[in-house]
Design an enzyme around this catalytic site. Sequence first.
Site, PDB file in Angstrom:
ATOM      1  N   HIS A  34      98.627  -5.832 -20.944  1.00  0.00           N
ATOM      2  CA  HIS A  34      98.646  -5.529 -22.416  1.00  0.00           C
ATOM      3  C   HIS A  34      97.744  -6.825 -23.059  1.00  0.00           C
ATOM      4  O   HIS A  34      98.363  -7.918 -23.161  1.00  0.00           O
ATOM      5  CB  HIS A  34      99.759  -5.321 -23.051  1.00  0.00           C
ATOM      6  CG  HIS A  34      99.743  -5.196 -24.717  1.00  0.00           C
ATOM      7  ND1 HIS A  34      99.697  -5.972 -25.646  1.00  0.00           N
ATOM      8  CD2 HIS A  34      99.935  -4.005 -25.277  1.00  0.00           C
ATOM      9  CE1 HIS A  34      99.833  -5.461 -26.732  1.00  0.00           C
ATOM     10  NE2 HIS A  34      99.914  -4.402 -26.678  1.00  0.00           N
ATOM     11  N   ASP A  35      96.503  -6.443 -23.394  1.00  0.00           N
ATOM     12  CA  ASP A  35      95.797  -7.401 -24.484  1.00  0.00           C
ATOM     13  C   ASP A  35      95.721  -8.950 -23.869  1.00  0.00           C
ATOM     14  O   ASP A  35      95.602  -9.799 -24.353  1.00  0.00           O
ATOM     15  CB  ASP A  35      96.649  -7.567 -25.797  1.00  0.00           C
ATOM     16  CG  ASP A  35      96.314  -6.455 -26.574  1.00  0.00           C
ATOM     17  OD1 ASP A  35      95.922  -5.281 -25.997  1.00  0.00           O
ATOM     18  OD2 ASP A  35      96.875  -6.393 -27.871  1.00  0.00           O
ATOM     19  N   GLN A  82      91.085  -5.110 -27.113  1.00  0.00           N
ATOM     20  CA  GLN A  82      90.350  -4.774 -28.246  1.00  0.00           C
ATOM     21  C   GLN A  82      88.793  -5.029 -28.268  1.00  0.00           C
ATOM     22  O   GLN A  82      88.290  -5.694 -27.399  1.00  0.00           O
ATOM     23  CB  GLN A  82      90.928  -5.627 -29.531  1.00  0.00           C
ATOM     24  CG  GLN A  82      92.461  -5.222 -29.549  1.00  0.00           C
ATOM     25  CD  GLN A  82      92.781  -6.210 -30.886  1.00  0.00           C
ATOM     26  OE1 GLN A  82      92.271  -6.107 -31.812  1.00  0.00           O
ATOM     27  NE2 GLN A  82      94.267  -6.037 -31.055  1.00  0.00           N
ATOM     28  N   ARG A  91      89.459  -1.343 -38.711  1.00  0.00           N
ATOM     29  CA  ARG A  91      90.694  -2.265 -38.544  1.00  0.00           C
ATOM     30  C   ARG A  91      91.947  -1.953 -39.160  1.00  0.00           C
ATOM     31  O   ARG A  91      92.928  -2.120 -39.012  1.00  0.00           O
ATOM     32  CB  ARG A  91      90.065  -3.674 -38.667  1.00  0.00           C
ATOM     33  CG  ARG A  91      91.124  -4.713 -38.010  1.00  0.00           C
ATOM     34  CD  ARG A  91      90.312  -6.128 -37.986  1.00  0.00           C
ATOM     35  NE  ARG A  91      91.294  -7.156 -37.880  1.00  0.00           N
ATOM     36  CZ  ARG A  91      91.960  -7.423 -36.621  1.00  0.00           C
ATOM     37  NH1 ARG A  91      91.733  -6.496 -35.540  1.00  0.00           N
ATOM     38  NH2 ARG A  91      92.714  -8.345 -36.513  1.00  0.00           N
ATOM     39  N   LYS A 126      91.806  -0.656 -27.231  1.00  0.00           N
ATOM     40  CA  LYS A 126      92.834  -1.028 -28.189  1.00  0.00           C
ATOM     41  C   LYS A 126      92.476  -1.040 -29.576  1.00  0.00           C
ATOM     42  O   LYS A 126      91.751  -1.729 -30.060  1.00  0.00           O
ATOM     43  CB  LYS A 126      93.586  -2.233 -27.730  1.00  0.00           C
ATOM     44  CG  LYS A 126      94.931  -2.715 -28.612  1.00  0.00           C
ATOM     45  CD  LYS A 126      95.981  -1.833 -27.816  1.00  0.00           C
ATOM     46  CE  LYS A 126      97.380  -2.309 -28.456  1.00  0.00           C
ATOM     47  NZ  LYS A 126      97.707  -3.608 -28.584  1.00  0.00           N
ATOM     48  N   TYR A 155     101.444  -9.755 -26.985  1.00  0.00           N
ATOM     49  CA  TYR A 155     102.476 -10.632 -27.540  1.00  0.00           C
ATOM     50  C   TYR A 155     103.728  -9.928 -27.458  1.00  0.00           C
ATOM     51  O   TYR A 155     103.732  -8.592 -27.767  1.00  0.00           O
ATOM     52  CB  TYR A 155     102.380 -11.505 -29.027  1.00  0.00           C
ATOM     53  CG  TYR A 155     101.023 -12.059 -29.003  1.00  0.00           C
ATOM     54  CD1 TYR A 155     100.786 -13.358 -28.253  1.00  0.00           C
ATOM     55  CD2 TYR A 155     100.011 -11.734 -29.711  1.00  0.00           C
ATOM     56  CE1 TYR A 155      99.642 -14.218 -28.225  1.00  0.00           C
ATOM     57  CE2 TYR A 155      98.897 -12.671 -29.543  1.00  0.00           C
ATOM     58  CZ  TYR A 155      98.843 -13.712 -29.130  1.00  0.00           C
ATOM     59  OH  TYR A 155      97.396 -14.305 -29.255  1.00  0.00           O
ATOM     60  N   ALA A 156     104.835 -10.392 -26.668  1.00  0.00           N
ATOM     61  CA  ALA A 156     106.126  -9.453 -26.606  1.00  0.00           C
ATOM     62  C   ALA A 156     106.586  -8.750 -27.803  1.00  0.00           C
ATOM     63  O   ALA A 156     106.960  -7.635 -27.839  1.00  0.00           O
ATOM     64  CB  ALA A 156     107.149 -10.396 -25.908  1.00  0.00           C
ATOM     65  N   HIS A 157     106.812  -9.463 -29.018  1.00  0.00           N
ATOM     66  CA  HIS A 157     107.412  -8.753 -30.205  1.00  0.00           C
ATOM     67  C   HIS A 157     106.246  -8.130 -31.017  1.00  0.00           C
ATOM     68  O   HIS A 157     106.876  -7.472 -32.040  1.00  0.00           O
ATOM     69  CB  HIS A 157     108.076 -10.174 -30.953  1.00  0.00           C
ATOM     70  CG  HIS A 157     107.133 -10.865 -32.001  1.00  0.00           C
ATOM     71  ND1 HIS A 157     106.253 -11.696 -31.683  1.00  0.00           N
ATOM     72  CD2 HIS A 157     106.945 -10.427 -33.387  1.00  0.00           C
ATOM     73  CE1 HIS A 157     105.651 -12.430 -32.614  1.00  0.00           C
ATOM     74  NE2 HIS A 157     106.218 -11.272 -33.787  1.00  0.00           N
ATOM     75  N   GLY A 159     102.551  -5.863 -29.957  1.00  0.00           N
ATOM     76  CA  GLY A 159     101.881  -4.790 -29.275  1.00  0.00           C
ATOM     77  C   GLY A 159     102.815  -4.355 -28.008  1.00  0.00           C
ATOM     78  O   GLY A 159     103.092  -3.229 -27.861  1.00  0.00           O
TER      79      GLY A 159
END
Length: 217
Positions: A34-35, A82, A91, A126, A155-157, A159
Amino acid sequence: MSLPGIPDYPLPRSLPQTRAPFTLDPARAALLIHDMQAYFCAAYGEGALTRPTSALSQAVEAIGRLAQAARRAGVPVFYTAQKGNQFRPDRGLQADLWGAGMKAQPEHEEIIAPLAPQEGDITLVKHRYSAFQRSNLAPLMRARGRDQLLITGIYAHIGCLATATEAFQRDIEPFFVADALADFSEDWHRRALDWVADCSGVPVLAQDMVATLEGQA
């Protein structure tokens, strides 16, 4: 409104107790990276990829091992990325919280070299926090008979947590790989693990998931 500078911190190695009974099955699983784009990784500071104490370098090493094991096991590997220079109305509200975002240039958009997609991997554009929003991740998983998702990246908290939440709401079992994620701080990282454990999925460690993928668990 831009990304913060992120200090080094040790990735969590102890896991909260989960309420979910899910067990990873390689025949049902997919891996999400992810990202992991240069723009987002730059927040960890210059040299973070080679600095052993950075959360980024620790997570990248774990993601790399998982990706290799997944490909060997025939587990689909998905990426989110993204686009730069996003049209302001497209956006949406993200611009109010995070500004204009990345530019349409390789130094921002490219997935970092250690985790570059390989032949057969699938990269999704994304649009919002969750990897499922305005993407075809769910139908691509269904077409491959996959209803479990290993979630890694940054980022864990934000996306990653949003993706785990939406996976659960789509009846896709989330596995939140604690040491293959990175965040703004150890505190934010642990909060994300706690929320997943309590509400949507199973926090796990990369070494255990690699063992399962390789048929050693």
